[in-house]
Design a protein around this motif. Sequence first.
Motif, short mmCIF file in Angstrom:
data_model
loop_
_atom_site.label_atom_id
_atom_site.label_comp_id
_atom_site.label_asym_id
_atom_site.label_seq_id
_atom_site.Cartn_x
_atom_site.Cartn_y
_atom_site.Cartn_z
N ARG A 189 -7.80 3.12 9.49
CA ARG A 189 -8.61 1.26 8.58
C ARG A 189 -8.69 1.90 7.55
O ARG A 189 -8.78 3.38 6.58
CB ARG A 189 -9.63 1.72 8.82
N VAL A 190 -8.20 1.78 6.60
CA VAL A 190 -7.78 1.29 4.60
C VAL A 190 -8.94 0.77 4.26
O VAL A 190 -9.11 -0.60 4.44
CB VAL A 190 -6.11 0.92 4.78
N VAL B 231 -0.10 5.73 2.99
CA VAL B 231 -1.98 5.49 3.79
C VAL B 231 -1.78 4.47 4.53
O VAL B 231 -2.55 3.55 5.20
CB VAL B 231 -2.41 4.73 2.36
N LEU C 73 0.96 -1.36 -0.08
CA LEU C 73 -0.40 -0.26 -0.06
C LEU C 73 0.76 0.92 -0.25
O LEU C 73 2.15 1.03 0.32
CB LEU C 73 -0.63 -0.02 1.14
N HIS D 23 -8.78 7.79 7.91
CA HIS D 23 -9.22 6.51 7.34
C HIS D 23 -8.96 7.30 5.50
O HIS D 23 -9.31 7.75 5.55
CB HIS D 23 -10.72 6.68 7.45
N THR D 24 -8.99 5.49 5.64
CA THR D 24 -8.03 5.60 3.80
C THR D 24 -9.17 4.79 2.90
O THR D 24 -8.87 4.13 3.41
CB THR D 24 -6.66 6.23 3.29
N ARG E 259 -1.67 3.16 8.10
CA ARG E 259 -2.35 3.45 9.54
C ARG E 259 -0.82 4.05 10.40
O ARG E 259 -0.47 3.20 12.06
CB ARG E 259 -3.00 1.91 10.44
N ALA F 265 -5.73 -4.80 3.47
CA ALA F 265 -7.05 -3.52 3.83
C ALA F 265 -7.63 -3.99 4.83
O ALA F 265 -7.72 -5.40 5.19
CB ALA F 265 -8.35 -3.70 2.91
N ASN G 217 -7.89 11.78 0.97
CA ASN G 217 -7.76 10.17 1.66
C ASN G 217 -7.93 8.93 0.81
O ASN G 217 -9.01 7.93 1.22
CB ASN G 217 -8.23 10.31 3.11
#
Length: 363
Positions: free
Chosen positions: A192-193, A184, A180, A220-221, A186, A263, A246
Amino acid sequence: MKILQVIHSLGYGGAEKFVIELSNELSKKQTVTVCTFKPTNKTTAFVSNLSSKVELHSFNRTKKYSFRILFRLLKLIKTQQPDIVHVHLHNSFYYIFFLSIFLKKTKFVHTIHNELFAWNGIFKPVNFFGRFQKNLSHVCISRGIYQQFIQKYKKSFFVHIDNGINKPPEALITDLQIKLPADVFRNENNARVFLTIGNYAPFKNFDLLISVFAEITAKHTLIIVGNDDTPEKECYNRIEENKTSNVHLAGYSNNIFAYLRQADALLISSTHEGMPLVVIEALSCGTPVISTPAGGIVDMVVPGENGFLSADFTKEGLLKAINDFLDCSPEQLGKIKNNNIKKFNDCYTIESCVGRYIELAYK
């Protein structure tokens, strides 16, 4: 048994990917040919995943509809003499439906990869001839879609068979080459992704995701993995222009399992669907699914048990489903993961899918 799979193309899409998975599994015990109308070779989308046991036959036509396709398809059927002709998606079905009226000794199977509304109008003449056609069966890929069709089109023959996929190899899930974007990860508590996978077709409704993530806490992304080199380029450009910081557009990947494993949840915003393979892929990885109530997804996701469903297709509805997920404790998330893996193993393996095709559709 000789089986001829017919589809317009093997480009990027769930139905196309399913044809390859189904053909590979069938080829272990059956003789399988895949026929496409559009130009197809080993560099086309998922074709490199096609088993060497499966014969690939392409008409190399760029037009959707032509008499030449019809005649070449008829010639192929006459030459190969398959026990089963199995067709997928609208464009190729029109040809097969016409041929099925005259080739009474050939068994035809049609998998419906979408909801009823996508076939309204089109299915009226199909249903009319249904009373006379004993050699054509229609497969619905979810219980809900099956109920829609049998209630409206009573003269045709339908069966319900869930889609299935191969269990992903552990090497794909743990692929260290798939990362990732660094910004992004954490980097805040409880960040959260979320992951969305698909092309930029209008029915995927990515505009809804953009509006939702404009209101979600910036920590959050959302990562969107999908092919942007499509006829829906205008939609992609709009998403790219309107997205907030995001939201990240990751482009196409041939290994979504590694993304799914990293994720926190798979997010789906579609206005309509059949039974998306990406949901089954998420289940196989234990990844929670958050979705609009589109098509067969409502038969796959039980809120609180293996994911969350919005009550409708509004921004408010999807926001609530996401917030319900964010409120889950680590223990609840652990149960959801275990439930998803169990549901995949019980319901959505390609082995069970092929078994039901042979038992219910190919008999």
